[in-house]
Design an enzyme around this catalytic site. Sequence first.
Site, short mmCIF file in Angstrom:
data_model
loop_
_atom_site.label_atom_id
_atom_site.label_comp_id
_atom_site.label_asym_id
_atom_site.label_seq_id
_atom_site.Cartn_x
_atom_site.Cartn_y
_atom_site.Cartn_z
N CYS A 1 0.86 -1.19 0.00
CA CYS A 1 0.00 0.00 0.00
C CYS A 1 0.90 1.24 0.00
O CYS A 1 2.12 1.13 0.16
CB CYS A 1 -0.87 0.00 1.25
SG CYS A 1 0.14 -0.02 2.75
N GLU B 1 -0.21 -0.64 15.97
CA GLU B 1 -0.99 0.55 15.59
C GLU B 1 -2.05 0.86 16.63
O GLU B 1 -2.25 2.03 17.02
CB GLU B 1 -1.64 0.34 14.21
CG GLU B 1 -2.44 1.57 13.78
CD GLU B 1 -3.31 1.29 12.56
OE1 GLU B 1 -2.85 0.63 11.62
OE2 GLU B 1 -4.48 1.75 12.58
N THR C 1 -6.69 0.80 11.28
CA THR C 1 -6.96 1.07 9.86
C THR C 1 -7.11 -0.20 9.01
O THR C 1 -7.61 -0.12 7.89
CB THR C 1 -5.81 1.88 9.24
OG1 THR C 1 -4.59 1.18 9.49
CG2 THR C 1 -5.73 3.28 9.81
N SER D 1 -2.50 -7.86 10.05
CA SER D 1 -3.95 -7.76 10.26
C SER D 1 -4.71 -7.70 8.94
O SER D 1 -5.70 -8.41 8.74
CB SER D 1 -4.24 -6.52 11.10
OG SER D 1 -5.60 -6.25 11.13
N ASN D 2 -4.25 -6.86 8.02
CA ASN D 2 -5.03 -6.71 6.77
C ASN D 2 -4.99 -7.99 5.95
O ASN D 2 -5.96 -8.32 5.27
CB ASN D 2 -4.55 -5.48 5.99
CG ASN D 2 -3.26 -5.73 5.24
OD1 ASN D 2 -3.29 -6.18 4.10
ND2 ASN D 2 -2.13 -5.46 5.86
N SER E 1 1.50 -5.52 3.08
CA SER E 1 2.94 -5.53 3.39
C SER E 1 3.70 -6.58 2.57
O SER E 1 4.83 -6.92 2.91
CB SER E 1 3.14 -5.78 4.89
OG SER E 1 2.34 -6.84 5.35
S1 SF4 Z 1 -2.50 -0.35 5.51
FE1 SF4 Z 1 -1.54 0.95 7.10
S2 SF4 Z 1 0.34 1.69 6.16
FE2 SF4 Z 1 -0.95 0.93 4.50
S3 SF4 Z 1 -2.05 2.74 3.73
FE3 SF4 Z 1 -3.33 1.73 5.27
S4 SF4 Z 1 -2.84 2.77 7.20
FE4 SF4 Z 1 -1.22 3.25 5.76
#
Ligand code: SF4
Length: 387
Positions: A44, A163, A231, A300-301, A367
């Site tokens: 990202c 975070e 986020t 997490s994402n 990531s």
């Molecule tokens: S996943 Fe985390 S580092 Fe990536 S754009 Fe979203 S807030 Fe920013």
Amino acid sequence: MKEAVAGELAAAYDSALVDRVRANEFRFESGRLTVHLAREFGFCYGVDRAVDYAYQARRRFPGRRVFLTGEIIHNPHVNDRLRGAGIRFLSDAGEQADRLGADDVVILPAFGVTVNDMAMLSSQGCTLVDTTCGSVLNVWKNVVRYAQDGFTSIIHGKVKHEETRATASQALKYPNGRYLIVLDHEEAAIVCSYIRSGGDRDAFLARFAGASSPGFDPDRDLERIGCANQTTMLMTESLAIGEMFRDAMRERYGEAGLSTHFRAFDTICSATQERQDAVIALLAEQPLDLMLVVGGYNSSNTCNLACICAEKVRTYHIAEPECLISAEQVRYRPVSVPCSAGGIQEIAQGWLPASGPIAVGLTAGASTPNNIVGEVIRKLETFCGGV
Ligand code: SF4
């Protein structure tokens, strides 16, 4: 130093194969194999920038010790490469975060650090390279505003995630700042029930020990609340939890009192949302035999992308290409294992159909660099690309 490190970054993380797949309508075909790549995947903007800054910092300060506070992002390959480039991790055994000096350079990660850690590093006079993502800073801004206005921040997030810990610490910048972290629907429902009709105060405090601000009092601190979230949470879940709290506060204080007791704003970052939307679209558009989700097990994402996929199709969350052991075996994290549990893995047998066409869906967390995605495609081709 951006241009000076551009070649090094491209060599380390880009993939010509992924570029070709992207140009080919996100489709890769070889023999009986078709790979459908999600239209948004991988690095990202926040991670891209953090990694770029880390390489620039190493180049900008030759001869000085350069540290990261911990993992810059949740990807083992990226972190290991940074170690290989001579960047030290304060989280590694033997490093001492409280023994730094003015000659030292410290890189702060994309998900930020707590207010206390920031103060400790600043007091030692180190040069700080702050890569905290703008989307995280946006959450902090709102949490600080809640604290200023006497609202408790209800944070939908994972209590051990860097975070969320950093975001919660922002609420304590003001004397009356408070926070409460809820992980999921179940925990949100417990809090909503307390808002509506009170309950067992001690049981409540025991349940949220470690997930609430010091001295938290549910009878006092749930009177005015503002919602925020990590986020990278599942967007649908965050929105649903926000609505649960809105309904509870409306019931408790009436429609007329809602605005003085409740605030909310959407703090899922656009990159997380786009990756979740892309995978939902892929699952709706393509009949798939299975889905591969690539990314760190503590990301997490990535875990949330795997959850979305597992509801629709057989899904394997793999940390790296090496998890694809053979055409018969794959090593993966079951989606039922919490993201925070770290490296719990299982091995599945017979994961690829032995004959006939194979359609594999593929995505990667925010990531995961493209070279890792490219290696996964190459491995799939090796296993089942023959006609
Ligand atoms: S996943 Fe985390 S580092 Fe990536 S754009 Fe979203 S807030 Fe920013």
